[in-house]
Motif scaffolding. Structure first.
Motif, PDB file in Angstrom:
ATOM      1  N   GLY A 125      42.716  56.705  47.140  1.00  0.00           N
ATOM      2  CA  GLY A 125      41.782  57.155  45.680  1.00  0.00           C
ATOM      3  C   GLY A 125      40.181  56.630  45.391  1.00  0.00           C
ATOM      4  N   ALA A 126      39.983  57.637  45.108  1.00  0.00           N
ATOM      5  CA  ALA A 126      38.115  56.638  43.974  1.00  0.00           C
ATOM      6  C   ALA A 126      37.814  56.336  42.627  1.00  0.00           C
ATOM      7  CB  ALA A 126      36.891  57.915  44.993  1.00  0.00           C
ATOM      8  N   GLY A 127      36.787  56.154  41.744  1.00  0.00           N
ATOM      9  CA  GLY A 127      37.280  55.988  40.137  1.00  0.00           C
ATOM     10  C   GLY A 127      36.821  54.764  39.934  1.00  0.00           C
ATOM     11  N   GLN A 128      37.501  54.826  38.361  1.00  0.00           N
ATOM     12  CA  GLN A 128      37.444  53.855  37.670  1.00  0.00           C
ATOM     13  C   GLN A 128      38.313  53.268  37.621  1.00  0.00           C
ATOM     14  OE1 GLN A 128      35.237  52.782  35.134  1.00  0.00           O
ATOM     15  NE2 GLN A 128      33.975  53.624  36.428  1.00  0.00           N
ATOM     16  N   LEU A 129      38.672  51.597  37.953  1.00  0.00           N
ATOM     17  CA  LEU A 129      39.621  50.535  37.689  1.00  0.00           C
ATOM     18  C   LEU A 129      40.990  51.096  37.474  1.00  0.00           C
ATOM     19  CD1 LEU A 129      40.496  48.271  39.405  1.00  0.00           C
ATOM     20  CD2 LEU A 129      39.828  46.821  37.892  1.00  0.00           C
ATOM     21  N   THR A 130      40.690  50.819  36.439  1.00  0.00           N
ATOM     22  CA  THR A 130      42.126  51.000  34.617  1.00  0.00           C
ATOM     23  C   THR A 130      42.438  52.171  35.861  1.00  0.00           C
ATOM     24  OG1 THR A 130      40.739  52.431  33.663  1.00  0.00           O
ATOM     25  CG2 THR A 130      40.954  50.249  32.951  1.00  0.00           C
ATOM     26  N   ASP A 131      42.048  53.437  35.436  1.00  0.00           N
ATOM     27  CA  ASP A 131      42.798  54.688  36.635  1.00  0.00           C
ATOM     28  C   ASP A 131      43.237  54.293  37.772  1.00  0.00           C
ATOM     29  OD1 ASP A 131      41.787  55.920  34.455  1.00  0.00           O
ATOM     30  OD2 ASP A 131      39.826  56.986  35.343  1.00  0.00           O
ATOM     31  N   LEU A 132      42.978  53.748  38.572  1.00  0.00           N
ATOM     32  CA  LEU A 132      43.763  53.684  39.834  1.00  0.00           C
ATOM     33  C   LEU A 132      44.743  52.744  39.929  1.00  0.00           C
ATOM     34  CD1 LEU A 132      40.229  52.981  42.903  1.00  0.00           C
ATOM     35  CD2 LEU A 132      42.073  55.716  42.041  1.00  0.00           C
ATOM     36  N   VAL A 133      44.431  51.268  38.808  1.00  0.00           N
ATOM     37  CA  VAL A 133      45.369  50.881  38.861  1.00  0.00           C
ATOM     38  C   VAL A 133      46.721  51.944  38.075  1.00  0.00           C
ATOM     39  CG1 VAL A 133      46.302  48.590  37.482  1.00  0.00           C
ATOM     40  CG2 VAL A 133      44.887  48.664  38.840  1.00  0.00           C
ATOM     41  N   ALA A 134      46.642  52.168  37.398  1.00  0.00           N
ATOM     42  CA  ALA A 134      47.588  52.623  36.742  1.00  0.00           C
ATOM     43  C   ALA A 134      48.132  54.234  38.023  1.00  0.00           C
ATOM     44  CB  ALA A 134      47.229  53.798  35.670  1.00  0.00           C
ATOM     45  N   ALA A 135      47.208  54.795  38.375  1.00  0.00           N
ATOM     46  CA  ALA A 135      48.002  55.334  39.584  1.00  0.00           C
ATOM     47  C   ALA A 135      48.735  54.431  40.656  1.00  0.00           C
ATOM     48  CB  ALA A 135      47.248  56.307  40.559  1.00  0.00           C
ATOM     49  N   HIS A 136      48.194  53.443  41.237  1.00  0.00           N
ATOM     50  CA  HIS A 136      48.825  52.606  41.683  1.00  0.00           C
ATOM     51  C   HIS A 136      49.459  51.194  41.219  1.00  0.00           C
ATOM     52  CE1 HIS A 136      47.392  55.224  44.378  1.00  0.00           C
ATOM     53  NE2 HIS A 136      45.996  55.480  44.344  1.00  0.00           N
ATOM     54  N   PRO A 137      50.293  51.028  40.430  1.00  0.00           N
ATOM     55  CA  PRO A 137      50.863  49.951  39.660  1.00  0.00           C
ATOM     56  C   PRO A 137      51.032  48.791  40.977  1.00  0.00           C
ATOM     57  CG  PRO A 137      52.460  51.944  39.648  1.00  0.00           C
ATOM     58  CD  PRO A 137      51.290  52.220  40.364  1.00  0.00           C
ATOM     59  N   ARG A 138      51.638  49.455  42.514  1.00  0.00           N
ATOM     60  CA  ARG A 138      52.069  47.773  42.867  1.00  0.00           C
ATOM     61  C   ARG A 138      50.685  47.845  43.500  1.00  0.00           C
ATOM     62  NH1 ARG A 138      57.887  49.888  44.234  1.00  0.00           N
ATOM     63  NH2 ARG A 138      58.746  49.848  41.981  1.00  0.00           N
ATOM     64  N   ALA A 139      49.472  47.922  43.622  1.00  0.00           N
ATOM     65  CA  ALA A 139      48.684  48.123  44.573  1.00  0.00           C
ATOM     66  C   ALA A 139      48.096  46.014  44.323  1.00  0.00           C
ATOM     67  CB  ALA A 139      47.413  48.688  44.528  1.00  0.00           C
ATOM     68  N   ARG A 140      47.819  45.765  45.909  1.00  0.00           N
ATOM     69  CA  ARG A 140      47.097  44.583  45.063  1.00  0.00           C
ATOM     70  C   ARG A 140      44.978  45.093  44.430  1.00  0.00           C
ATOM     71  NH1 ARG A 140      45.649  40.599  50.538  1.00  0.00           N
ATOM     72  NH2 ARG A 140      43.945  39.320  49.474  1.00  0.00           N
ATOM     73  N   VAL A 141      44.591  43.963  43.581  1.00  0.00           N
ATOM     74  CA  VAL A 141      43.665  44.145  43.746  1.00  0.00           C
ATOM     75  C   VAL A 141      42.728  43.515  43.924  1.00  0.00           C
ATOM     76  CG1 VAL A 141      42.145  44.582  41.320  1.00  0.00           C
ATOM     77  CG2 VAL A 141      44.636  45.890  41.402  1.00  0.00           C
ATOM     78  N   ARG A 142      41.556  43.259  44.284  1.00  0.00           N
ATOM     79  CA  ARG A 142      40.227  42.217  44.908  1.00  0.00           C
ATOM     80  C   ARG A 142      38.935  42.806  44.208  1.00  0.00           C
ATOM     81  NH1 ARG A 142      40.915  39.564  49.764  1.00  0.00           N
ATOM     82  NH2 ARG A 142      41.747  39.922  50.591  1.00  0.00           N
ATOM     83  N   GLN A 143      38.650  41.546  43.436  1.00  0.00           N
ATOM     84  CA  GLN A 143      37.450  42.740  42.209  1.00  0.00           C
ATOM     85  C   GLN A 143      36.580  41.192  42.320  1.00  0.00           C
ATOM     86  OE1 GLN A 143      39.828  41.811  38.250  1.00  0.00           O
ATOM     87  NE2 GLN A 143      38.550  43.443  37.967  1.00  0.00           N
ATOM     88  N   TRP A 144      35.364  42.341  42.680  1.00  0.00           N
ATOM     89  CA  TRP A 144      34.012  41.407  43.597  1.00  0.00           C
ATOM     90  C   TRP A 144      33.031  41.325  42.432  1.00  0.00           C
ATOM     91  CZ3 TRP A 144      35.115  40.007  48.213  1.00  0.00           C
ATOM     92  CH2 TRP A 144      36.193  40.183  48.712  1.00  0.00           C
ATOM     93  N   PRO A 145      31.945  40.655  42.476  1.00  0.00           N
ATOM     94  CA  PRO A 145      31.223  40.489  41.622  1.00  0.00           C
ATOM     95  C   PRO A 145      29.848  41.793  42.222  1.00  0.00           C
ATOM     96  CG  PRO A 145      31.298  38.586  43.471  1.00  0.00           C
ATOM     97  CD  PRO A 145      32.192  39.146  43.572  1.00  0.00           C
ATOM     98  N   GLY A 146      29.331  41.922  41.413  1.00  0.00           N
ATOM     99  CA  GLY A 146      28.550  42.809  42.203  1.00  0.00           C
ATOM    100  C   GLY A 146      28.301  44.791  41.448  1.00  0.00           C
ATOM    101  N   ILE A 147      27.698  45.114  42.662  1.00  0.00           N
ATOM    102  CA  ILE A 147      28.297  46.971  43.150  1.00  0.00           C
ATOM    103  C   ILE A 147      28.786  47.053  43.862  1.00  0.00           C
ATOM    104  CG2 ILE A 147      26.602  46.949  41.241  1.00  0.00           C
ATOM    105  CD1 ILE A 147      24.671  47.811  43.785  1.00  0.00           C
TER     106      ILE A 147
END
Length: 201
Positions: free
Chosen positions: A22-44
């Motif tokens: 999936g590709a999109g906004q973080l909030t949308d992807l977390v809502a679609a995949h609530p059990r996913a591991r999230v890696r947040q990176w600085p930058g683009i």
């Protein structure tokens, strides 16, 4: 396990195995995949870069081992400097592996090459997971690990979208303009075939 990679702007990619789920906004992807591991990176987050000088940097350059830095320095050796070294398959393979790792550290996810004639180099490229794109003739410019230093228009891989290969990079800059100004040395993470193959310490 599904992993979501997100940048400072909230743009994100959900990765499952070697593919983009999936590709999109973080909030949308977390809502679609609530059990996913999230890696947040600085930058683009970008699709990653294409290095146009594959043959020159892998078959016509020697990437010194850090243990050789006192004698040979840290930059790739080419031309006359390369001609003074005794090169065999073992040394070519080790050089190519270091060169590929340094490309990954500059956000490269694809390398453009004519046919690779050196088997040790070819094997190293295959094992790295980097995608190889064909090219005809030499691209001009100056071979550089940082595509922004090559003196040519910088090429990005195709945009990442659902069901495409998970190959992308993250650069610690606020936008593409500053990336062009500061170069690919700002890379903080590179993902190839769904694997985090480079992470800045």
């Amino acid at each position: 396990m599904l992993t979501i990679h997100a940048d400072s702007r909230g743009r994100a990619l959900a990765v499952e195995g070697a593919w983009i789920a999936g590709a999109g906004q973080l909030t949308d992807l977390v809502a679609a995949h609530p059990r996913a591991r999230v890696r947040q990176w600085p930058g683009i987050l970008t699709p990653g870069l294409i290095n146009l000088h594959g043959n020159e940097l892998l078959e016509e350059a020697y990437h010194p081992d850090p243990r050789e830095s006192d004698e040979l320095g840290t930059e790739p050796l080419m031309g006359d400097a390369l001609a003074t070294l005794a090169m065999d398959d073992t040394r070519w393979g080790a050089s190519a592996r270091r060169g590929l790792q340094r490309m990954l550290a500059h956000g490269t996810v694809r390398v453009a090459c004519e046919e690779l004639r050196n088997r040790a180099v070819r094997d190293a490229v295959h094992r790295s997971g980097l995608a190889v794109v064909g090219r005809l003739g030499r691209p001009g410019g100056t071979p550089a690990l940082d595509p922004y230093a090559a003196g040519l228009p910088v090429e990005f891989a195709a945009p990442r979208e659902r069901n495409s290969a998970a190959r992308f990079a993250v650069f610690d800059v606020p936008d593409e303009t500053e990336l062009a100004e500061r170069g690919a040395g700002t890379c903080v993470a590179t993902v190839v075939a769904g694997r985090l193959v480079y992470r800045r310490r």
